[in-house]
Design an enzyme around this catalytic site. Structure first.
Site, short mmCIF file in Angstrom:
data_model
loop_
_atom_site.label_atom_id
_atom_site.label_comp_id
_atom_site.label_asym_id
_atom_site.label_seq_id
_atom_site.Cartn_x
_atom_site.Cartn_y
_atom_site.Cartn_z
N ASN A 475 13.52 -7.56 91.67
CA ASN A 475 13.80 -7.37 93.09
C ASN A 475 12.62 -6.76 93.84
OD1 ASN A 475 15.59 -7.05 95.46
ND2 ASN A 475 15.36 -4.87 95.03
N GLU A 476 12.20 -7.42 94.91
CA GLU A 476 11.22 -6.87 95.85
C GLU A 476 9.93 -6.43 95.16
OE1 GLU A 476 13.75 -3.90 97.78
OE2 GLU A 476 14.19 -5.29 99.41
N LEU A 477 9.45 -7.26 94.23
CA LEU A 477 8.26 -6.87 93.48
C LEU A 477 6.98 -7.25 94.23
CD1 LEU A 477 9.51 -7.85 89.91
CD2 LEU A 477 9.59 -5.62 91.03
#
Ligand SMILES: *[C@@H]1O[C@H](CO)[C@@H](O)[C@H](O)[C@H]1NC(C)=O
Ligand SMILES: *[C@@H]1O[C@H](CO)[C@@H](O)[C@H](O)[C@H]1NC(C)=O
Ligand SMILES: *[C@@H]1O[C@H](CO)[C@@H](O)[C@H](O)[C@H]1NC(C)=O
Ligand SMILES: *[C@@H]1O[C@H](CO)[C@@H](O)[C@H](O)[C@H]1NC(C)=O
Ligand SMILES: *[C@@H]1O[C@H](CO)[C@@H](O)[C@H](O)[C@H]1NC(C)=O
Ligand SMILES: *[C@@H]1O[C@H](CO)[C@@H](O)[C@H](O)[C@H]1NC(C)=O
Length: 927
Positions: A475-477
């Site tokens: 997530n949201e890397l």
């Protein structure tokens, strides 16, 4: 008699095939959960977690009550031991005896008969240990099995403190309550998140077994089934005319004779055989055996997501021929292809008016569709208490809410099989993710090897489910973590990006693509997609990152803005190909608060309410005090006061309830505005093809982004989502700066639809206003497209009217066919527009009336005196249900019949119907 019978019994038990194949379920053991340090010893269970057994034993209250998130911290700092005695009947002397754990959360040390078996450090792996030697040398006929769990919070801190341990620049690693979660392969949100508590539970959270095998017995511990079109490659739309390849691979314990064959039988759900025979190309290596067959295209029906066709399922039975125990596995499967298309925009697409760049959308069975849905988080802080019934209730809400996709967010746990099974049946596509999020992760050899085992197990376990539609690394890397490196430590970007690729590309991809031809992958949600693919490499993906061309559009968007002055400024919304997250938090209803708060805390800013608001978390990196814990409360308050008449009820409980509700109206209003915007983009150059809001459901009772409360009660958002995710919608596109008002009809049908739109202006008392805009417009809207049906400037068209006393009702009726169908159907939708905020609108008492119809399952609601905005039917604590509509507007004299669409539970024996209330925005402000 007694004496006579006894020897017979002994003789019988001696004759028992004590070396026979058996699988013993460790939930049958009488477990004790203990921690000598805290002088606690209570009956335990398996699967379970310490908090759950302590609650059951009465040692602690329900952890969700009040401030349990803080007051029960002693539990997470303690060591917990499950101990129990194995019956001698569950293992045998001669053969192999295995302990199999489908999940241990997380740091455990296992001993049997006083001897150390192993230590574990990954919640998401299946562990299996050959304990034959320990058992054969054990003096006890009922050997004791002990599983000791250390504190994940303490151990995470110890790992972080190791000399030479990796560090990251501030503020890349997102801390919510406890730091260092990134060193630990455990549900990341257990350490706290902005929508959840930090219980950091420990325990044997999944089933466990003793498998006792004699020679030529095998225990199949995991099964891969990969069904794809011949020649299909991940991330590439396949040739739909090719036959299906069915590839099966079994992970087993025990030994197989050389030359073992695999037989298979494919049957439909009424047990009619579709295909059977031997699998070809059988390959076998230690512990793994697999083979393949071809199923002709016409032999099976396709599996489709809900609303696009049938959810046709089949049973695939695979027998391992030659084992003594007739090992056999049956998986329920479906035939479909699902691809995330991230290919460059083609010349043909350019000619259609699509902006250059790259696609980012899904194709099911070769068909492009609009993905409508939300994000899924763990439905409970304690997974062992998540039942199929709870998942069913949530999936009912998904399907009744016109959603077809859930993004199963990356920092919870891999979903249980029963959840995928239900999704297969409901037709809900599950975008799935590896459990990494909002942090960068270590890349030392031991960590990567641990992740590799996890990925191998989970990919193979889940792959056969047709509802599985995508894998993402975390997530949201890229959009958050790597961007922060670029911002705060630009000179170290190459290093951290290299580490990121080592984990999310080089480690995960060869395992994923080595097992699955059928599922697309991206290392990050959110990302700009791939730049190139090279399938000569075991890791074919090169990421695009920010290698973008001006004027081109790529990838997904993830968008939040807590400055509510910008909430309805459409210029502030992101333009992209797919929206995988957006939102704003709201309060749960009074009824949900009643489940966990003392009446003395039924106030908007009571300390318990504020401390359950973890946006921004007390103790987190951004804040470390109570004042900041109330920042998220302030954001909701300001938004309500800015956009709506603020509730002001004399009765303090009624006022609390009205305020909770008002925050939900704002939330629903905002999401609706964004969804209309994203869906309209399906017919604009961005060719926007998906909107998944943050978040579907609550993990507990707190101010969060959820649409469905922990109890299953629908917030306003869930009703508004149901409305705005219909196939054909009419929606305004308003420029707050210029006063330009456009109205669009948007359709996600797969063929064009024809119809007409009507427009009527009213003042709040319901009087028609003679505004000089069109009153009716005929239109055709293309497949997954949008068309403008009105264009005016309200500063001009309302010049002779009071803008604060003018509302526009927009209605659409269109004829078209549902996706994948030739049936003709009429689609209708209505919407209301107001140019000035409702906080300054000249609302009047709409004179709401309602009555139950004689059948008792529907009620008729009428506005007798004026226009009713945000009409809300509320029902008391004790029942959980969904109406077919709520949160709607009514014109003067307009009646709506509202049905109880689903009643999930009712502890009031129907009495709840006598205590419903019906209020509009105007009523909310009355004392
Ligand atoms: C608690 O558990 C950890 C990890 O399993 C172990 O290292 C430690 O010795 C244990 N402490 C006690 C007091 O049992
Ligand atoms: C089975 O195959 C292996 C590897 O080919 C071989 O070493 C072994 O001798 C074979 N066993 C039997 C019983 O044939
Ligand atoms: C199909 O077979 C299974 C197992 O043999 C049985 O449990 C099930 O009831 C059968 N279903 C039907 C529809 O006959
Ligand atoms: C078995 O392998 C051969 C050679 O690679 C291949 O041509 C054939 O299609 C395979 N059979 C199946 C059923 O996959
Ligand atoms: C950027 O993308 C282009 C292709 O669009 C490619 O040729 C170039 O090598 C890329 N640049 C970098 C730094 O990756
Ligand atoms: C509103 O109009 C202004 C001026 O033409 C323009 O810059 C802005 O992009 C428009 N906003 C929207 C949401 O269309």
């Amino acid at each position: 008699m007694k004496n006579f019978i006894a020897p017979v019994f002994v003789a019988l038990s001696l004759l028992q095939p004590i070396s026979s194949y058996s699988v013993y379920d460790l939930s049958n053991v009488q477990w004790t959960l203990s921690d000598p340090g805290n002088n606690v010893s209570v009956p335990g269970s398996l699967p379970s977690q310490a908090h759950l057994d302590l609650f059951k034993a009465g040692v602690i209250p329900d952890p969700y009550l009040g401030l349990g998130d803080f007051t029960l911290r002693w539990v997470l700092y303690s060591n917990w031991t499950w101990s129990g005695k194995l019956p001698s009947s569950c293992y045998s002397d001669g053969g192999q005896n295995w302990l199999v754990f489908n999940g241990l959360d997380t740091f455990s040390s296992i001993s049997l008969c006083g001897k150390h078996v192993a230590a574990t450090n990954n919640q998401f792996r299946q562990y299996y240990f050959d304990v034959s030697d320990i058992l054969s040398s054990c003096n006890s006929s009922s050997p004791e099995l002990k599983i000791n769990f250390g504190s994940a919070v303490k151990i995470a801190n110890e790992i972080a403190a190791q000399p030479g341990q990796e560090t990251w620049p501030y503020p890349v690693e997102q801390v919510f309550e406890f730091p260092n979660r990134w060193f630990v392969r455990k549900e990341q949100s257990d350490f706290g998140w902005d929508w959840g508590p930090a219980f950091v539970p420990a325990g044997p959270w999944q089933p466990a077994y003793v498998a006792s095998l004699k020679s030529n017995d095998v225990y199949v511990r995991n099964t891969l089934v990969d069904i794809y079109r011949k020649g299909q490659l991940p991330l590439v739309p396949p040739d739909q005319s090719q036959p299906w390849v069915v590839n099966v691979s079994l992970d087993y314990l025990g030994d197989l004779p050389n030359g073992t064959k695999l037989k298979y039988k494919l049957t439909d759900l009424s047990n009619k055989t579709i295909a059977s025979g031997s699998l070809s190309n059988v390959t076998s290596s230690k512990g793994v055996i697999g083979g393949t067959t071809i199923v002709e295209d016409g032999a099976v029906d396709l599996w489709w997501p809900v609303g696009m066709g049938d959810q046709t399922l089949y049973y695939l039975q695979v027998d391992i021929v030659g084992t003594s125990n007739s090992a056999s596995v049956t998986k329920r499967v479906g035939f479909r292809t699902i691809v995330s298309n991230q290919f460059p925009i083609t010349d043909e697409q350019l000619a259609e008016g699509i902006a250059p760049g790259a696609n980012w959308h899904f194709e099911i069975n070769g068909m492009t569709f609009y993905a409508k849905g939300s994000n899924w988080i763990p439905p409970d802080a304690f997974w062992p208490r998540v039942t199929p019934a709870r998942i069913q209730q949530l999936f009912d809400s998904v399907v009744l809410g016109n959603q077809n996709m859930l993004r199963v967010w990356a920092s919870g746990a891999y979903s249980p099989d029963f959840m995928y099974d239900l999704a297969d049946e409901y037709g809900i596509l599950l975008w799935s993710e590896f459990e990494f999020g909002d942090a960068l992760y270590p890349v030392d050899e031991a960590f990567l090897a641990n992740v590799a085992d996890e990925v191998y197990y989970q990919v193979r376990r889940i792959n056969h489910h047709p509802s599985l539609c995508y894998w993402a690394g975390g997530n949201e890397l890229e959009n958050l973590e790597l961007s922060e490196i670029a911002q705060y430590a630009p000179d170290q970007l190459a290093r951290y990006q290299g580490e990121y690729e080592k984990l999310f590309l080089d480690t995960i991809v060869p395992i994923l693509f080595g097992n699955s031809h059928s599922i697309s992958y991206s290392p990050s949600s959110t990302s700009n997609g791939w730049l190139s693919l090279d399938f000569n490499k075991s890791q074919p993906i090169t990421e695009r990152y920010n290698n973008k061309t001006n004027g081109s559009i790529y990838g997904e968007t993830d968008f939040y803005n807590y400055d509510s002055s910008q909430s309805f400024n459409l210029s502030a919304y992101p333009v992209g190909r797919f929206s995988n997250e957006f939102g704003f938090h709201s309060m749960p209803s009074l009824q949900s608060w009643q489940d966990v708060l003392e009446p003395s805390d039924w106030h908007f800013n009571s300390s318990t309410v504020v401390l359950r608001n973890h946006h921004y978390p007390p103790g987190g990196p951004f804040t470390d005090n109570f004042a900041n814990a109330s920042k998220g409360m302030g954001e909701m308050t300001i938004a309500v006061e800015r956009w709506y008449p603020a509730p002001d009820k004399t009765d303090s409980v009624a006022n609390f309830s009205a305020w909770c509700h008002a925050t939900q109206i704002f939330q629903a209003d905002l999401y609706k505005s964004e969804i209309q915007f994203y869906r309209r983009g399906s017919g604009l150059p961005e060719r926007q093809l998906g909107s998944l809001w943050w978040q579907l459901e609550d993990i507990w009772q707190a101010p969060t982004w959820a649409a469905v409360e922990y109890s299953g009660r629908w917030k306003v958002l869930q009703y508004i989502g149901k409305d705005i995710y219909q196939h054909v919608i009419i929606a305004p596109y308003y420029n707050v700066t210029t006063g330009d008002l456009e109205v669009y009809v948007t359709s996600d049908l797969w063929t064009p639809a024809k119809g007409s739109a009507t427009f009527t202006w009213y003042d709040w008392s319901g009087k028609k206003l003679n505004v000089s805009t069109a009153s009716s417009v005929d239109f055709t809207v293309g497949a997954i497209n949008t068309t403008r049906v009105l264009h005016t400037n309200v500063n001009e068209s309302l010049a002779n009217f009071d803008m604060a006393n003018a509302v526009l009702k927009m209605s659409v009726s269109a004829t078209g066919s549902p996706p994948n169908s030739n049936a003709s159907q009429t689609f209708t939708h209505e919407n209301w527009f107001h140019a000035s905020p409702l906080s300054s609108a000249k609302l009047v008492d709409p004179g709401l009336k309602y009555s139950w119809d004689s059948n008792g399952s529907s009620l008729t609601v009428e506005a007798t005196k004026g226009v009713a905005a945000w009409t809300w039917i509320d029902y008391p604590h004790g029942a959980i249900l969904a109406f077919d509509q709520n949160g709607f507007w009514l014109g003067k004299g307009e009646k709506k019949t509202v049905n109880v669409m689903k009643l999930w539970s009712d502890t009031t024996s129907g009495a709840w119907t006598k205590n419903v209330t019906v209020e509009s925005l105007w009523d909310q402000t009355q004392s």
